[in-house]
Design a protein around this motif. Structure first.
Motif, PDB file in Angstrom:
ATOM      1  N   ASP A   8      12.555 -14.798  -2.664  1.00 41.05           N
ATOM      2  CA  ASP A   8      13.622 -13.795  -2.809  1.00 41.05           C
ATOM      3  C   ASP A   8      13.110 -12.359  -2.755  1.00 41.05           C
ATOM      4  O   ASP A   8      13.902 -11.418  -2.782  1.00 41.05           O
ATOM      5  N   GLY A   9      11.789 -12.171  -2.720  1.00 36.16           N
ATOM      6  CA  GLY A   9      11.242 -10.827  -2.658  1.00 36.16           C
ATOM      7  C   GLY A   9      11.112 -10.143  -4.000  1.00 36.16           C
ATOM      8  O   GLY A   9      10.860  -8.937  -4.067  1.00 36.16           O
ATOM      9  N   LYS A  10      11.266 -10.905  -5.079  1.00 35.74           N
ATOM     10  CA  LYS A  10      11.104 -10.324  -6.408  1.00 35.74           C
ATOM     11  C   LYS A  10       9.649  -9.983  -6.676  1.00 35.74           C
ATOM     12  O   LYS A  10       9.345  -9.069  -7.451  1.00 35.74           O
ATOM     13  N   VAL A  11       8.737 -10.734  -6.058  1.00 33.04           N
ATOM     14  CA  VAL A  11       7.300 -10.485  -6.191  1.00 33.04           C
ATOM     15  C   VAL A  11       6.666 -10.495  -4.803  1.00 33.04           C
ATOM     16  O   VAL A  11       7.240 -11.013  -3.842  1.00 33.04           O
ATOM     17  N   ASP A  12       5.464  -9.919  -4.710  1.00 33.81           N
ATOM     18  CA  ASP A  12       4.714  -9.888  -3.452  1.00 33.81           C
ATOM     19  C   ASP A  12       3.751 -11.058  -3.328  1.00 33.81           C
ATOM     20  O   ASP A  12       3.410 -11.476  -2.221  1.00 33.81           O
ATOM     21  N   LYS A  63       0.832  -1.203   0.000  1.00 35.68           N
ATOM     22  CA  LYS A  63       0.000   0.000   0.000  1.00 35.68           C
ATOM     23  C   LYS A  63       0.869   1.257   0.000  1.00 35.68           C
ATOM     24  O   LYS A  63       0.543   2.250  -0.648  1.00 35.68           O
ATOM     25  N   ALA A  64       1.985   1.187   0.711  1.00 34.44           N
ATOM     26  CA  ALA A  64       2.866   2.343   0.805  1.00 34.44           C
ATOM     27  C   ALA A  64       3.551   2.648  -0.526  1.00 34.44           C
ATOM     28  O   ALA A  64       3.657   3.815  -0.938  1.00 34.44           O
ATOM     29  N   LYS A  65       3.998   1.610  -1.208  1.00 34.74           N
ATOM     30  CA  LYS A  65       4.695   1.828  -2.484  1.00 34.74           C
ATOM     31  C   LYS A  65       3.731   2.016  -3.650  1.00 34.74           C
ATOM     32  O   LYS A  65       4.113   2.483  -4.726  1.00 34.74           O
ATOM     33  N   GLY A  66       2.461   1.602  -3.452  1.00 32.99           N
ATOM     34  CA  GLY A  66       1.449   1.833  -4.467  1.00 32.99           C
ATOM     35  C   GLY A  66       1.448   0.847  -5.616  1.00 32.99           C
ATOM     36  O   GLY A  66       0.788   1.081  -6.634  1.00 32.99           O
ATOM     37  N   THR A  67       2.153  -0.275  -5.458  1.00 36.44           N
ATOM     38  CA  THR A  67       2.235  -1.278  -6.536  1.00 36.44           C
ATOM     39  C   THR A  67       2.222  -2.682  -5.951  1.00 36.44           C
ATOM     40  O   THR A  67       2.927  -2.968  -4.978  1.00 36.44           O
ATOM     41  N   LEU A  68       1.432  -3.546  -6.551  1.00 40.61           N
ATOM     42  CA  LEU A  68       1.415  -4.970  -6.217  1.00 40.61           C
ATOM     43  C   LEU A  68       2.143  -5.722  -7.322  1.00 40.61           C
ATOM     44  O   LEU A  68       1.776  -5.617  -8.493  1.00 40.61           O
ATOM     45  N   VAL A  69       3.173  -6.475  -6.951  1.00 41.13           N
ATOM     46  CA  VAL A  69       3.963  -7.222  -7.923  1.00 41.13           C
ATOM     47  C   VAL A  69       3.583  -8.701  -7.816  1.00 41.13           C
ATOM     48  O   VAL A  69       3.713  -9.299  -6.737  1.00 41.13           O
ATOM     49  N   VAL A  70       3.125  -9.279  -8.914  1.00 39.76           N
ATOM     50  CA  VAL A  70       2.588 -10.639  -8.882  1.00 39.76           C
ATOM     51  C   VAL A  70       3.296 -11.532  -9.903  1.00 39.76           C
ATOM     52  O   VAL A  70       3.452 -11.152 -11.071  1.00 39.76           O
ATOM     53  N   ALA A  71       3.700 -12.712  -9.473  1.00 39.94           N
ATOM     54  CA  ALA A  71       4.261 -13.715 -10.375  1.00 39.94           C
ATOM     55  C   ALA A  71       3.109 -14.456 -11.046  1.00 39.94           C
ATOM     56  O   ALA A  71       2.213 -14.968 -10.364  1.00 39.94           O
ATOM     57  N   VAL A  72       3.130 -14.501 -12.375  1.00 41.53           N
ATOM     58  CA  VAL A  72       2.075 -15.153 -13.147  1.00 41.53           C
ATOM     59  C   VAL A  72       2.695 -15.970 -14.278  1.00 41.53           C
ATOM     60  O   VAL A  72       3.860 -15.806 -14.598  1.00 41.53           O
ATOM     61  N   LYS A  73       1.904 -16.822 -14.868  1.00 41.60           N
ATOM     62  CA  LYS A  73       2.336 -17.549 -16.049  1.00 41.60           C
ATOM     63  C   LYS A  73       2.079 -16.683 -17.289  1.00 41.60           C
ATOM     64  O   LYS A  73       1.113 -15.925 -17.342  1.00 41.60           O
ATOM     65  N   ALA A  74       2.939 -16.826 -18.274  1.00 39.48           N
ATOM     66  CA  ALA A  74       2.764 -16.110 -19.542  1.00 39.48           C
ATOM     67  C   ALA A  74       2.697 -17.080 -20.711  1.00 39.48           C
ATOM     68  O   ALA A  74       2.684 -16.664 -21.869  1.00 39.48           O
TER      69      ALA A  74
END
Length: 267
Positions: A90-94, A30-41
Motif C-alpha cells: 500500500d506504500g505505507k512503508v518503503d 533520497k529526495a524526501k530524506g526519510t526511509l520508512v521501514v516496517a519492523v516488529k515491535a
C-alpha cells in the motif's frame, strides 16, 4: 495515414504516462530524506520496545544501517505478521525488515531480496511440567499461534493441534500464561530470546527439535529493481563484514550457524 498517426500518438501518451506514474522508490527516498521501514515491535531481541517505549533491536539496527547508507533519516512503523506485507504494498512503508520467512507465495506479492539476512525455524514454548518431547505430543492440544504465520497449518494438519490465533506474540504469551492454550508455536529465534528472561526460563522451555528452518527475507515493492539491487549488495556486505554476527552478540544471542556460515561464505 491519419489512423496510424492517431495510434502512434496514443502509444506515445501511454509510454509517457507509464514513465511518470512508475516511481523509483530509491530515488524518492533520497529526495524526501526519510526511509520508512516496517519492523516488529514485539519480537525481542529483533524488534521490541525498551523501557522508554522506543523500538529497538537487531532488525532496527539493520534498518538504521540502510538509512545511513542512503544518507537519510529513519522512520519506523511497527507491524505484525498479518499486515507487514500489506503496509509495503500500500506504500505505507518503503522497506520491510520484520522477521519474515522467505516463501514462494510471498514473492508473488513483494520483491524479496535474493540473499537472506537471517534464518530461523519453528518450535514451541511451553511449561516444563507439560513434558513435551515430540511434535506428535501436540495432538489434541490447544496451541497459541500468530495470525499469518506459515507454520500454523502444519501444526494443525500434521501434528493434530488446534491453533488458537492471536494478533501478536505478547497476546499469545499472555494466553499461554492464562492457560488458554497449552503451548505457543513460533520462531525458535523469538523463543530463545524470551527464555533469556528469568521470568520465563524458570517455568517454561523450548522442548522440541526445531523444524522448518527458513531464511528471512527483507523486501521492497514489486518492480523496484534499483532498490532491490541496492538491498542485495547491502545484505552481502552485512554478512561479509560480520555485522550480523556483531549484532547477535550485542543483543545477547549466540552466533547462529546461518550467520557464521554466511560470514564464511563471503570472506
Amino acid at each position: 495515414m491519419k489512423k496510424i498517426t492517431t495510434i502512434s500518438s496514443i502509444l506515445i501518451s501511454l509510454i509517457g504516462f507509464s514513465s511518470v506514474t512508475h516511481a523509483d522508490d530509491l530515488a524518492d527516498i533520497k529526495a524526501k530524506g526519510t526511509l520508512v521501514v516496517a519492523v516488529k515491535a514485539d519480537y525481542k531481541p529483533y524488534g521490541y520496545r525498551n523501557d522508554q517505549g522506543e523500538i529497538v533491536g537487531l532488525e532496527i539496527d539493520l534498518a538504521q544501517n540502510v538509512a545511513e547508507r542512503l544518507g537519510v533519516s529513519l522512520e519506523l512503523v511497527p507491524a505484525q505478521s498479518s499486515n507487514r506485507m500489506q503496509f509495503l504494498i500500500d506504500g505505507k512503508v518503503d522497506l520491510l525488515i520484520a522477521t519474515m520467512s522467505d516463501k514462494p507465495e510471498r514473492r508473488e506479492l513483494v520483491y524479496i531480496a535474493d540473499q537472506a539476512y537471517y534464518s530461523s525455524g519453528s518450535n514451541i514454548i511451553a511449561k516444563k511440567s507439560s513434558q513435551y518431547t515430540s511434535w506428535g505430543d501436540l495432538n489434541g492440544q490447544k496451541v497459541c499461534g500468530i495470525k499469518g504465520a506459515f507454520y500454523n497449518q502444519e501444526t494443525e494438519t500434521t501434528f493434530g493441534a488446534t491453533i488458537v490465533p492471536f494478533g501478536s506474540s505478547e497476546e499469545s504469551l499472555a494466553a499461554l500464561k492464562q492457560g488458554k492454550c497449552n503451548a505457543f508455536v513460533y520462531d525458535d529465534s523469538f523463543i530463545a530470546g524470551k527464555l533469556n528472561d528469568p521470568q520465563w526460563s524458570q517455568d517454561y522451555e523450548m522442548p522440541l527439535p526445531t523444524i522448518n528452518d527458513n531464511p528471512w527475507g527483507l523486501a521492497v515493492r514489486l518492480g523496484e529493481d534499483n532498490f532491490h539491487a541496492f538491498m542485495n549488495s547491502t545484505i552481502i556486505d552485512w554478512h561479509k563484514s560480520g555485522f550480523i554476527l556483531e549484532l547477535e552478540s550485542k543483543y545477547g544471542l549466540k552466533n547462529t550457524p546461518f550467520a557464521l556460515g554466511m560470514n564464511g561464505l563471503y570472506q
